[in-house]
Design an enzyme around this catalytic site. Sequence first.
Site, short mmCIF file in Angstrom:
data_model
loop_
_atom_site.label_atom_id
_atom_site.label_comp_id
_atom_site.label_asym_id
_atom_site.label_seq_id
_atom_site.Cartn_x
_atom_site.Cartn_y
_atom_site.Cartn_z
N SER A 24 3.27 4.06 -5.33
CA SER A 24 2.18 3.20 -4.86
C SER A 24 2.48 2.71 -3.44
O SER A 24 1.65 2.83 -2.53
CB SER A 24 2.02 2.03 -5.83
OG SER A 24 1.20 1.04 -5.29
N HIS A 55 7.37 -3.53 5.34
CA HIS A 55 6.63 -3.87 4.12
C HIS A 55 7.46 -4.85 3.31
O HIS A 55 8.67 -4.71 3.20
CB HIS A 55 6.38 -2.59 3.29
CG HIS A 55 5.62 -2.84 2.04
ND1 HIS A 55 4.25 -3.01 2.02
CD2 HIS A 55 6.02 -2.99 0.75
CE1 HIS A 55 3.85 -3.23 0.77
NE2 HIS A 55 4.91 -3.23 -0.01
N ARG A 78 -3.04 0.33 -13.92
CA ARG A 78 -1.71 -0.20 -14.27
C ARG A 78 -1.81 -1.67 -14.61
O ARG A 78 -1.15 -2.17 -15.52
CB ARG A 78 -0.75 0.00 -13.10
CG ARG A 78 -0.29 1.44 -12.94
CD ARG A 78 0.40 1.64 -11.61
NE ARG A 78 1.56 0.81 -11.44
CZ ARG A 78 2.08 0.45 -10.25
NH1 ARG A 78 1.52 0.88 -9.14
NH2 ARG A 78 3.14 -0.31 -10.18
N ASP A 111 -4.31 5.38 -5.14
CA ASP A 111 -3.47 4.23 -5.50
C ASP A 111 -4.33 3.07 -5.98
O ASP A 111 -3.99 2.38 -6.93
CB ASP A 111 -2.61 3.79 -4.30
CG ASP A 111 -1.83 2.52 -4.63
OD1 ASP A 111 -1.02 2.58 -5.58
OD2 ASP A 111 -2.05 1.47 -4.00
N LYS A 157 0.97 4.62 0.52
CA LYS A 157 0.24 3.86 1.54
C LYS A 157 1.02 3.84 2.85
O LYS A 157 0.46 4.04 3.93
CB LYS A 157 -0.03 2.43 1.05
CG LYS A 157 -1.09 2.39 -0.04
CD LYS A 157 -1.26 1.01 -0.62
CE LYS A 157 -0.12 0.63 -1.52
NZ LYS A 157 -0.31 -0.47 -2.42
N1 URA Z 1 3.00 -3.24 -4.17
C1 URA Z 1 2.27 -2.09 -4.16
O1 URA Z 1 1.65 -1.75 -3.17
N2 URA Z 1 2.25 -1.35 -5.30
C2 URA Z 1 2.93 -1.69 -6.41
O2 URA Z 1 2.88 -0.97 -7.37
C3 URA Z 1 3.68 -2.86 -6.39
C4 URA Z 1 3.71 -3.64 -5.25
#
Ligand code: URA
Length: 449
Positions: free
Chosen positions: A190, A89, A175, A168, A194
């Site tokens: 967050s 990621h 947010r 999320d 995932k």
């Molecule tokens: N990427 C994400 O998936 N969530 C965040 O809060 C910030 C970056």
Amino acid sequence: MKNLETNLKFSAYDIIAKKRDGHKLTDPEIKWFITGVTNKSIPDYQMSALLMAIYIRGFDKAETASLTDAMLYSGSTLKFEGVDVIDKHSTGGVGDKASFILAPIAHAAGVKVPMMAGRGLGHTGGTVDKVEAIKGFRTSLTLKEFKEAVDKNRMALIGQTGEIAPADKKIYALRDVTATVDSIPLITASIMSKKLAEGANGIVMDIKTGSGAFMKTRTNAKALAKSLRDTASRFDKKMLTMITDMNQPLGEAVGNSLEIIESIEVLKNNGPKDITDISVQLAGAMIYLAEITKTHKAGIKKAKEVLKNGKALESFRDLIRLQGGDEKVVDDYSRLPLAKNTKEVYALEAGYISSITCQEFGEHVVTLGGGRKKTEDKIDFGVGFVVHKCVGQRVKKGEKLVTIYFNDNQKTIVEDIETEILKKNIKIKATKPKVLKPLIYDIDENSLC
Ligand code: URA
């Protein structure tokens, strides 16, 4: 009235007040709250208030893990067998096309790669948008198809589906409008909700820092890296974090088709050094986490081997074919949509490049239609930039700095962009910058590695 909910074990009001006053929330309180947000029994304004309380008061490791857990189980989860299933990621940057390079490298070295990637929003481009520049490439597999594809072909690339961590999606949208995005525990939960739902057994995290990144300072990037590693450990997942520089675009190409072309060039061993090096480092980390090698260093060696001998390029070709894309693009770039017009931007003076503002190049791509201002915007794959120079390089007066790819009706916009590039985006000084920023600042792993 304190509560709008009925049949409650807890009260949303009391939980908000508890965090507002700086107290620690319990695991059941956090899970109850997130369940309520997901099933809409808790309204957005109460979640927004709790987000602000978390933003100001913080969450410790245990609270962050509970939030992650609650968000993770708000939707479907996948589970892959084997230590060799490794995901990667990136927190996102400008010109960051490393996924198209490191995934085939890791795959060619024997790693199983389930990649669930995002779309671009704002100045950072999205992996899913970029790969969709390849005609026919299907990024919208169902979770079942995705799992089958990874099990059978050992690699698949899809877009984030609504089935994964729906809490999320909802919380991120809140947010975004309540000034609570840049909170380390909220970002951690967050990202991790995932990534954990996607079922990989190890995760390599590329945390970008600098002017074009989400984490502007190295201190914040380090704090995020630690929080991500701590959370991964709590969920028994191996994690290696790398903090990497995002103070200038990565590679030369910025824009969807252009980035695919550059990725293929890297896989053909003809790409720019920075994006090649970073992709090899990240792929090496995936190979190491998959326990194919005993060290990260040996993983890097293996990554270089499969890049050099062309196996990684073949993996990318296979990925395109298996997901319905036009694999001939690998040998013929004219099969990718590319804007017809180009304009060269030339240096007005001689000297050394002292800075290249990163975020602005991402924003210029959006201005030309290659990125999104709103989630529903359509993308033009063909526009973008090739930035021919990097910080520290010498330039002669009249030398080519940038090539702009644009459409017929964009001549005026391009003139404005050219002026901005020359005045603000690329700075030239008479003397060479004394210290050049490294490509990689820190590499750390959690205790499970
Ligand atoms: N990427 C994400 O998936 N969530 C965040 O809060 C910030 C970056």
